[in-house]
Design a protein around this motif. Structure first.
Motif, PDB file in Angstrom:
ATOM      1  N   ARG A 166      18.732  27.015 -62.362  1.00  0.00           N
ATOM      2  CA  ARG A 166      17.641  27.590 -63.440  1.00  0.00           C
ATOM      3  C   ARG A 166      16.226  27.885 -63.789  1.00  0.00           C
ATOM      4  O   ARG A 166      15.411  27.679 -63.439  1.00  0.00           O
ATOM      5  CB  ARG A 166      18.247  26.547 -64.997  1.00  0.00           C
ATOM      6  N   GLN A 167      16.533  28.906 -64.234  1.00  0.00           N
ATOM      7  CA  GLN A 167      14.897  30.297 -64.511  1.00  0.00           C
ATOM      8  C   GLN A 167      14.203  29.910 -63.422  1.00  0.00           C
ATOM      9  O   GLN A 167      12.755  29.507 -62.972  1.00  0.00           O
ATOM     10  CB  GLN A 167      13.918  28.821 -65.252  1.00  0.00           C
TER      11      GLN A 167
ATOM     12  N   ARG B 295      11.948  31.169 -60.254  1.00  0.00           N
ATOM     13  CA  ARG B 295      10.797  31.905 -60.231  1.00  0.00           C
ATOM     14  C   ARG B 295      10.469  32.155 -58.986  1.00  0.00           C
ATOM     15  O   ARG B 295      10.024  31.253 -58.764  1.00  0.00           O
ATOM     16  CB  ARG B 295       9.811  31.702 -61.625  1.00  0.00           C
TER      17      ARG B 295
ATOM     18  N   GLY C  54      12.642  34.310 -63.543  1.00  0.00           N
ATOM     19  CA  GLY C  54      13.907  33.543 -64.139  1.00  0.00           C
ATOM     20  C   GLY C  54      15.121  33.720 -64.670  1.00  0.00           C
ATOM     21  O   GLY C  54      16.267  33.850 -64.835  1.00  0.00           O
TER      22      GLY C  54
ATOM     23  N   GLY D 224      19.364  32.596 -63.013  1.00  0.00           N
ATOM     24  CA  GLY D 224      19.685  31.409 -63.275  1.00  0.00           C
ATOM     25  C   GLY D 224      21.189  31.973 -62.232  1.00  0.00           C
ATOM     26  O   GLY D 224      21.712  33.041 -62.740  1.00  0.00           O
TER      27      GLY D 224
ATOM     28  N   GLY E 274      11.612  26.389 -62.285  1.00  0.00           N
ATOM     29  CA  GLY E 274      12.990  26.314 -61.936  1.00  0.00           C
ATOM     30  C   GLY E 274      13.660  25.656 -61.317  1.00  0.00           C
ATOM     31  O   GLY E 274      12.002  24.742 -60.216  1.00  0.00           O
TER      32      GLY E 274
END
Length: 552
Positions: free
Chosen positions: A292-293, A295, A314, A316, A351
């Motif tokens: 998730r998210q 970076r 970002g 996912g 993330g």
């Protein structure tokens, strides 16, 4: 009175080339004949080991000491050069025939700027009359932009496609009449591959260049060639135009198999009796691995400058248990970075990653090591990922030993794993150099399966393989998934492969996700222009259909 037609730029007649083994001479090329005319684009297709590259080396006078020309002839514009000395052929290789090799990473000198390497080629072929502007002109002719900046860059600062174009510029530096290109795009993304090959076609037509393209991918040849020759075990087994090869019944079973591989059928199904794990698409919708998210950025330095690359911006992803989730995109899209983050090899800047209920992000060394039982990685190049000093048995046993597997049961477990990847006991004591590319990748998969993992992350695991060997490995992966209920993260730049194995697809560009969803939806009703571009670049399949009589 009509004039006789001009001699072909290249005429190979009944050529036979042997390699010396310990006890005898072994044929590599056996009675091959072919021609290339001005402005003609000819493809020579076949798997690794069929003699394609040996034929090209023979035509260029670059055979190794362990090889000999046993018979036949090689002629350029009617001049027989078969027995010419290397010194005499040196000028021909520059001014008459240009050569584009397969791997720009090794063909370009890493210590010299691109401009200097092109300029050296120009000066070699035009002594005393070449300058910077000439080199810049050839870089432009090769289809490169911003050539003034490129002139001052080193090879490592260029993408794969740019390096391959630089090699084309070097090949054009002698103003040749003929280009011999040996697998010039096999390591490139399909979109970059299309651009490079389209440019070779343009050069062929505009400059009346003859082009002989060597490739293992019949799909590539079908898209562009005036004529195609299929080679197997040193012989030409099929010849014709693209429509002829597709529309008529082929004489060779081998050629039919290559055509089937180029056609890229739909989703593969398991061939073994075992069915998929009950977890596959289970009602509870469990997820094997989730990011998730995510970076990640890198600072890249070169040429006295530095810039930031956002490898993940970002991102996912959610991989359903027992399914294959493909991650696709061109080089530089962030695919391999994502794979490394999901596998715990690289820590994200931000993330989180969960493997089942376990949060991978920030996991300590001990717990991360234990997680290796559940999650394994299969690399793109099996030759570099397998220790060349170790026999197959030791390579496969390595993770078992690391986790304290009982010594008395070790040999039996290794045999069991070899059997799972369809290799026999005769491979136990072989070294990696004694295996084919497909066999090495099978060994790498067997090693990854040793600890009974739940998840495999495969980073371009079939991109370096011949199309028929690639098909075998893909079928193997489908069978293993059916037998053991494995979950796959399948990183690739090839949407043709995705069609065969994926349940879900995530498309990446410039470190971001541009499209994601079920494979059928993404592949048949894409919503993003970039996805449509990738689909349009799949070689062969979108232009030719395999006729029913050839699949019968």
């Amino acid at each position: 009175m009509t004039e006789p037609p001009p001699d072909p730029l290249l005429a190979i007649t009944d050529l036979a080339i042997d390699y010396r083994s310990r006890r005898a001479w072994v044929p590599a090329v056996d009675g091959v004949s072919l021609t290339v005319a001005p402005g003609e684009f000819v493809s020579l297709v076949g798997e690794s080991g069929c003699g394609k590259s040996t034929l090209i080396q023979g035509a260029l006078g670059l055979l190794p000491d362990a090889a000999r020309i046993r018979g036949g002839s090689i002629a350029y514009s009617g001049v027989d050069v078969t027995n010419w000395s290397d010194k005499r052929l040196t000028r021909v290789r520059g001014n008459y025939v240009g050569f584009v090799p397969q791997d720009p990473g090794t063909a370009l000198n890493p210590t010299k700027k691109i401009g200097r390497q092109v300029l050296e080629a120009v000066r070699f072929n035009s002594p005393g009359r070449a300058d910077r502007e000439d080199a810049l002109g050839y870089l432009r002719t090769a289809g490169l932009k911003d050539v003034e900046r490129l002139y001052e860059q080193y090879p490592h600062e260029l993408s794969g496609g740019m390096k391959q174009r630089a090699l084309i510029a070097i090949a054009l530096a002698g103003k040749p009449k003929l280009i011999l290109a040996d697998e010039p795009t096999s390591g490139l993304d399909v979109t970059v591959q299309r651009v490079i090959l389209d440019h070779l076609i343009e050069l062929s037509r505009s400059l009346e260049l003859g082009v002989l393209l060597v490739t293992h991918d019949l799909g590539v040849a079908l898209d562009r060639s005036d004529r195609i020759l299929v080679m197997r075990e040193g012989k030409i087994v099929e010849e014709g135009t693209a429509p002829e090869l597709v529309e008529r019944p082929l004489r060779s079973e081998y050629a039919r198999r290559l055509l089937a591989s180029a056609h890229r059928p739909g989703r593969l199904t398991p061939t073994k009796a075992q069915q998929r794990s009950a977890l596959l698409r289970s009602a509870d919708g469990s997820e094997a691995i989730v990011g998730r998210q995510l970076r990640k950025q890198y600072v890249v330095r070169g040429g006295g400058r530095s810039h930031v690359v956002r490898a993940l911006d970002g991102v996912g992803i959610a991989v359903r248990t027992g399914t294959t989730h493909a991650v696709v995109g061109e080089s530089g899209a962030g695919k391999s970075t994502l794979a490394s983050v999901l596998a715990g090899f690289v820590a994200p800047d931000a993330g989180v990653v969960h493997v089942g209920e376990v949060e991978l992000t920030g996991l300590g060394r001990g717990p991360l090591r234990e997680l290796r039982r559940r999650l394994q990685f299969v690399f793109q190049n099996p030759f570099t990922s397998l220790d060349p000093r170790f026999a197959v048995s030791r390579i496969i046993a390595e993770p078992l030993r690391a986790f304290g597997y009982p010594k008395r049961a070790l040999r039996a477990r290794v045999r069991e794993l070899l059997d799972a990847v369809s290799l026999g006991e005769e491979y136990l004591d072989r070294l990696p150099e004694q295996l084919s590319g497909g066999q090495r990748q099978r060994v790498a998969i067997a090693r990854a399966l040793a600890l009974n993992p739940e998840i495999l992350v495969l980073d371009e695991a079939v991109s370096a393989l011949d199309v028929s060997v690639q098909a075998q490995i893909l079928q193997l992966l489908v069978d293993l998934q059916a037998e053991f209920g494995l979950s796959y993260v399948f990183v690739t730049h090839d949407l043709g492969v995705v069609r065969q194995v994926a349940d879900d697809v995530t498309v990446m560009k410039d470190g971001a996700v541009v499209e994601s969803g079920p494979a059928d939806q993404v592949l048949h009703s894409p919503t993003h222009d970039y996805t449509r571009e990738l689909l349009a670049a799949i070689p062969g399949a979108h232009r030719y259909e395999t006729p029913s009589e050839q699949s019968a």
